[in-house]
Structures are given as structure tokens and as C-alpha cells.
Write a protein that holds these residues in place. Structure first.
Motif, PDB file in Angstrom:
ATOM      1  N   THR A 127       0.850  -1.186   0.000  1.00  0.00           N
ATOM      2  CA  THR A 127       0.000   0.000   0.000  1.00  0.00           C
ATOM      3  C   THR A 127       0.890   1.242   0.000  1.00  0.00           C
ATOM      4  O   THR A 127       2.049   1.193   0.412  1.00  0.00           O
ATOM      5  N   THR A 128       0.336   2.356  -0.477  1.00  0.00           N
ATOM      6  CA  THR A 128       1.084   3.614  -0.517  1.00  0.00           C
ATOM      7  C   THR A 128       0.200   4.745  -0.019  1.00  0.00           C
ATOM      8  O   THR A 128      -1.011   4.594   0.128  1.00  0.00           O
ATOM      9  N   GLU A 129       0.821   5.873   0.220  1.00  0.00           N
ATOM     10  CA  GLU A 129       0.108   7.070   0.635  1.00  0.00           C
ATOM     11  C   GLU A 129       0.488   8.231  -0.273  1.00  0.00           C
ATOM     12  O   GLU A 129       1.600   8.286  -0.802  1.00  0.00           O
ATOM     13  N   ASP A 130      -0.464   9.140  -0.469  1.00  0.00           N
ATOM     14  CA  ASP A 130      -0.209  10.386  -1.198  1.00  0.00           C
ATOM     15  C   ASP A 130       0.339  10.150  -2.600  1.00  0.00           C
ATOM     16  O   ASP A 130       1.219  10.877  -3.075  1.00  0.00           O
ATOM     17  N   GLY A 131      -0.173   9.105  -3.266  1.00  0.00           N
ATOM     18  CA  GLY A 131       0.203   8.892  -4.656  1.00  0.00           C
ATOM     19  C   GLY A 131       1.626   8.431  -4.876  1.00  0.00           C
ATOM     20  O   GLY A 131       2.176   8.586  -5.971  1.00  0.00           O
ATOM     21  N   GLU A 132       2.259   7.859  -3.859  1.00  0.00           N
ATOM     22  CA  GLU A 132       3.624   7.363  -4.014  1.00  0.00           C
ATOM     23  C   GLU A 132       3.665   6.257  -5.075  1.00  0.00           C
ATOM     24  O   GLU A 132       2.711   5.504  -5.252  1.00  0.00           O
ATOM     25  N   THR A 133       4.785   6.146  -5.766  1.00  0.00           N
ATOM     26  CA  THR A 133       4.992   5.090  -6.751  1.00  0.00           C
ATOM     27  C   THR A 133       5.984   4.080  -6.196  1.00  0.00           C
ATOM     28  O   THR A 133       7.100   4.442  -5.817  1.00  0.00           O
ATOM     29  N   VAL A 134       5.580   2.817  -6.150  1.00  0.00           N
ATOM     30  CA  VAL A 134       6.449   1.769  -5.625  1.00  0.00           C
ATOM     31  C   VAL A 134       7.543   1.470  -6.647  1.00  0.00           C
ATOM     32  O   VAL A 134       7.247   1.263  -7.828  1.00  0.00           O
ATOM     33  N   PRO A 135       8.812   1.443  -6.246  1.00  0.00           N
ATOM     34  CA  PRO A 135       9.880   1.094  -7.193  1.00  0.00           C
ATOM     35  C   PRO A 135       9.624  -0.267  -7.828  1.00  0.00           C
ATOM     36  O   PRO A 135       9.356  -1.246  -7.134  1.00  0.00           O
ATOM     37  N   ALA A 136       9.708  -0.322  -9.152  1.00  0.00           N
ATOM     38  CA  ALA A 136       9.352  -1.551  -9.874  1.00  0.00           C
ATOM     39  C   ALA A 136      10.270  -2.713  -9.533  1.00  0.00           C
ATOM     40  O   ALA A 136       9.857  -3.872  -9.599  1.00  0.00           O
ATOM     41  N   ASP A 137      11.521  -2.425  -9.165  1.00  0.00           N
ATOM     42  CA  ASP A 137      12.479  -3.504  -8.921  1.00  0.00           C
ATOM     43  C   ASP A 137      12.641  -3.839  -7.442  1.00  0.00           C
ATOM     44  O   ASP A 137      13.509  -4.634  -7.075  1.00  0.00           O
ATOM     45  N   ALA A 138      11.813  -3.256  -6.577  1.00  0.00           N
ATOM     46  CA  ALA A 138      11.926  -3.531  -5.143  1.00  0.00           C
ATOM     47  C   ALA A 138      11.416  -4.934  -4.838  1.00  0.00           C
ATOM     48  O   ALA A 138      10.299  -5.293  -5.207  1.00  0.00           O
ATOM     49  N   GLU A 139      12.223  -5.749  -4.164  1.00  0.00           N
ATOM     50  CA  GLU A 139      11.870  -7.132  -3.864  1.00  0.00           C
ATOM     51  C   GLU A 139      11.961  -7.410  -2.371  1.00  0.00           C
ATOM     52  O   GLU A 139      12.816  -6.862  -1.677  1.00  0.00           O
ATOM     53  N   SER A 140      11.068  -8.272  -1.905  1.00  0.00           N
ATOM     54  CA  SER A 140      11.118  -8.784  -0.542  1.00  0.00           C
ATOM     55  C   SER A 140      11.484 -10.260  -0.597  1.00  0.00           C
ATOM     56  O   SER A 140      11.069 -10.977  -1.507  1.00  0.00           O
ATOM     57  N   SER A 141      12.247 -10.716   0.394  1.00  0.00           N
ATOM     58  CA  SER A 141      12.699 -12.106   0.439  1.00  0.00           C
ATOM     59  C   SER A 141      11.914 -12.860   1.510  1.00  0.00           C
ATOM     60  O   SER A 141      11.748 -12.372   2.633  1.00  0.00           O
ATOM     61  N   PHE A 142      11.439 -14.064   1.158  1.00  0.00           N
ATOM     62  CA  PHE A 142      10.643 -14.879   2.070  1.00  0.00           C
ATOM     63  C   PHE A 142      11.329 -16.227   2.293  1.00  0.00           C
ATOM     64  O   PHE A 142      11.625 -16.939   1.334  1.00  0.00           O
ATOM     65  N   LYS A 143      11.551 -16.559   3.559  1.00  0.00           N
ATOM     66  CA  LYS A 143      12.123 -17.855   3.912  1.00  0.00           C
ATOM     67  C   LYS A 143      10.992 -18.842   4.163  1.00  0.00           C
ATOM     68  O   LYS A 143      10.041 -18.543   4.883  1.00  0.00           O
ATOM     69  N   VAL A 144      11.101 -20.030   3.563  1.00  0.00           N
ATOM     70  CA  VAL A 144      10.047 -21.040   3.636  1.00  0.00           C
ATOM     71  C   VAL A 144      10.537 -22.212   4.484  1.00  0.00           C
ATOM     72  O   VAL A 144      11.576 -22.814   4.184  1.00  0.00           O
ATOM     73  N   GLY A 145       9.795 -22.515   5.545  1.00  0.00           N
ATOM     74  CA  GLY A 145      10.098 -23.673   6.374  1.00  0.00           C
ATOM     75  C   GLY A 145       9.062 -24.765   6.150  1.00  0.00           C
ATOM     76  O   GLY A 145       7.860 -24.496   6.156  1.00  0.00           O
ATOM     77  N   LEU A 146       9.505 -25.999   5.934  1.00  0.00           N
ATOM     78  CA  LEU A 146       8.611 -27.129   5.665  1.00  0.00           C
ATOM     79  C   LEU A 146       9.041 -28.312   6.528  1.00  0.00           C
ATOM     80  O   LEU A 146      10.196 -28.730   6.478  1.00  0.00           O
ATOM     81  N   LYS A 147       8.103 -28.848   7.309  1.00  0.00           N
ATOM     82  CA  LYS A 147       8.402 -29.982   8.181  1.00  0.00           C
ATOM     83  C   LYS A 147       7.230 -30.964   8.149  1.00  0.00           C
ATOM     84  O   LYS A 147       6.065 -30.562   8.091  1.00  0.00           O
TER      85      LYS A 147
END
Length: 333
Positions: A127-147
Motif C-alpha cells: 500500500t502507498t500514501e499520497d500517490g507514491e509510486t512503488v519502485p518496480a524492482d523492489a523485492e522482498s525475500s521470504f524464507k520457507v520452512g517445511l516440516k
């Protein structure tokens, strides 16, 4: 008494509404009688995934058991790895002329159910505020645990696919316990064909600059057959504030006379085109400190842009005063 024969229905059932395209064209079942091969049956959609099998049931007449009968069970010889097979063992009995699963059960039908393995969908919402533009190349990293139920993972690598918000696939890869997946805003990663009763944990490990986590849902859970486990992470984005490491400075230069100990020149910083300002907008130059600093500036965007955008009026970076001047002259005179 001679052996009694009867016919029993064998049915292949499918639990795969999540993705029925995984279903094979046909399946060959191995029918076991008392754990030994008794027959093989090939079922497909043409046969409506069922067949009739002649068996040797037990026999009851009144309260008297005349024949003990046999246990019947089923295995798949060419089953798809996308499915998990579940099938009960039945002991068909003729009770007063009616074929039943046991002496006190319903009609004798051997059902083998194939349940599609589950999936996990991880979605990144920004989500953004005041018309901000999210950088197209911004990435988040997710660690996956499986048991599994024993706390181990021995399933090898699983395929995952990353989709854009319009449903188009961006790319695919493989992952196992402890692996990571990177997502941009509005992307979804789907981890495919997870065995049921697997415990999963999804952890967002890193956030790009300007992102702040606000919510997550179903980040831990247990997979189920033919079930899509939906995980969402929500962040808010605002253009990051940058702190200039070097303060904004102005130097007072006197021409025509020397500095006096009483000289005291005050400068006022004004914004042009709504440029950001530091908290301190006045600075003073004296004989002992001819260069005055307004302090560091917090601004949005690149540091170089902030340096150009926030500046004093045009005659302030180097101010010149002719003549003797005043010990309390204004710097922008």
C-alpha cells in the motif's frame, strides 16, 4: 460347502478440484486378496473410473459363518506423483444373500481415492500514501520452512511458480525447507504439490528501503489435500527519508575591511519550489566561525537530488558584503 462367488464394485475417486488437469488418462490398480495380488484393473474416464470384480466373499446364514472370506485392498501400479492414495481394506461377506463390506456394513464397494497434493500461495501486497509510486524492482525475500509430522523434511525440491497480478506467470523455480523466494509488489508465489499434513512457516526476511510491514496472515499452518493455503504479507511504502551526512553550509566573505570580533551575520534559509528544509533554518557566521551550518537535512529521493533541491536564496552560498558592514547585518542583504 463349495466356494461362493460374488461381484464387487471397484471405484477410483478423485479429489482434485484445485487442479483437475493433473489427473492422468488412466490408472492401473492392483487388487490384493489377503495381501497377495489377486487381479489388476485399468480404469479411465471411459469406464467412469470403475469396474466389476468377481470375489470370494465370506458367507453367513443366520448366525452361522459358513465361509470366512478374505480381505481385499488396492494399490496403484502407475499412480501420479501429484496425488496421494487412500483406500480402505474391506472384507466382503454374504449375509443372508446380501453382499456387504463386513457382517454389519453397507454394500461391498472397494473405493480408492486419489487426493491432489496441496499448494501454498504467498502474496506480497504493498500500500502507498499520497500517490507514491512503488519502485518496480523492489523485492522482498521470504524464507520457507517445511516440516512433516516428525519435524523433518525429506521431500526433496518442490516446484514453485511466480505470477503477476494479472495471472500471467513471471518465472518458476524450486525450493525445499529453508529456501527463499523473492517477490515484488502484487506478485504471488505458488508452491506446488505439497504432501498433506506438512507444517509450514513463511517469514519475510528483508524489506527494501521505504517499506514497512503492516500485516501478515496465515504465515504458519498445515497443508491439506486438494487445499490452497493462502499466505499474505502487507507492507506500506513511502519514499525513504535520507539524512545528508554533510550539513548545508553558507560562508560569509568580507571585502574592504577585516573581520571584527563583534561581527555577527545571521542567514535565513528559504525553500524554493516547496523544497524540504532542515529543522534549523537560521545560521550565524562570526569572526571565529565564518562558515555557518544549517545542520543536516532529511529529504526524500536520492541524496544528490536533495542537495540540489534544498538550498538558500541564490546569493547565500557565498555572501559578499562591501564596506565595513554591520556587526549584526542580515546575510541576505
Amino acid at each position: 460347502m463349495g466356494l461362493v462367488n460374488a461381484t464387487m464394485q471397484v471405484i477410483k475417486s478423485w479429489d482434485d478440484a484445485l487442479d483437475p488437469t493433473q489427473r492422468p488418462e488412466s490408472v492401473t490398480l492392483q487388487i490384493l486378496q489377503d495381501d497377495h495380488e489377486y487381479s489388476q484393473l485399468t480404469l479411465d474416464a471411459t469406464s467412469e473410473w470403475q469396474a466389476t470384480l468377481v470375489v470370494a466373499p465370506g458367507l453367513f446364514a443366520g448366525d452361522k459363518k459358513l465361509e470366512p472370506g478374505h480381505n481385499y485392498s488396492v494399490k496403484e501400479l502407475d499412480g501420479s506423483k501429484a496425488y496421494e492414495l487412500s483406500a480402505e481394506t474391506i472384507h466382503p461377506m454374504l449375509v443372508n444373500g446380501v453382499l456387504q463390506k463386513t457382517t454389519s456394513d453397507s454394500a461391498a464397494t472397494l473405493v480408492a481415492t486419489n487426493a491432489l497434493k496441496g499448494e501454498i500461495a504467498i502474496t506480497k501486497i504493498v500500500t502507498t500514501e499520497d500517490g507514491e509510486t512503488v519502485p518496480a524492482d523492489a523485492e522482498s525475500s521470504f524464507k520457507v520452512g517445511l516440516k512433516d509430522a516428525s519435524g523433518q523434511w525429506g521431500g526433496g525440491a518442490l516446484t514453485y511458480r511466480v505470477y503477476e497480478s494479472d495471472g500471467s506467470m513471471s518465472y518458476k523455480g524450486t525450493i525445499s525447507d529453508g529456501g527463499t523466494i523473492s517477490l515484488q509488489a502484487s506478485q504471488t508465489a505458488r508452491i506446488l504439490l505439497l504432501p498433506s499434513q506438512m507444517h509450514y512457516t513463511i517469514e519475510e526476511q528483508s524489506l527494501p528501503g521505504g517499506f514497512k510491514n503492516t500485516d501478515s496472515s496465515n504465515a504458519t499452518g498445515t497443508t491439506g489435500a486438494n487445499t490452497l493455503s493462502t499466505v499474505t504479507f502487507t507492507s506500506n511504502y513511502a519514499t525513504p527519508l535520507l539524512l545528508l551526512t554533510q550539513g548545508l553550509e553558507v560562508t560569509r566573505v568580507l571585502e574592504g575591511r577585516p573581520w571584527l570580533k563583534s561581527d555577527h551575520f545571521e542567514f535565513t534559509l528559504a525553500a524554493i519550489d516547496a523544497a524540504p528544509l532542515p529543522e534549523q533554518t537560521t545560521a550565524t557566521a562570526t569572526a571565529g566561525a565564518k562558515t555557518a551550518s544549517f545542520g543536516r537535512l532529511r529529504s526524500t529521493g536520492l541524496e544528490s537530488t536533495a542537495t540540489r533541491s534544498a538550498r538558500a536564496p541564490r546569493d547565500l552560498p557565498v555572501c559578499k558584503t562591501m564596506g565595513h558592514g554591520s556587526s549584526h547585518s542580515r546575510g541576505n542583504r
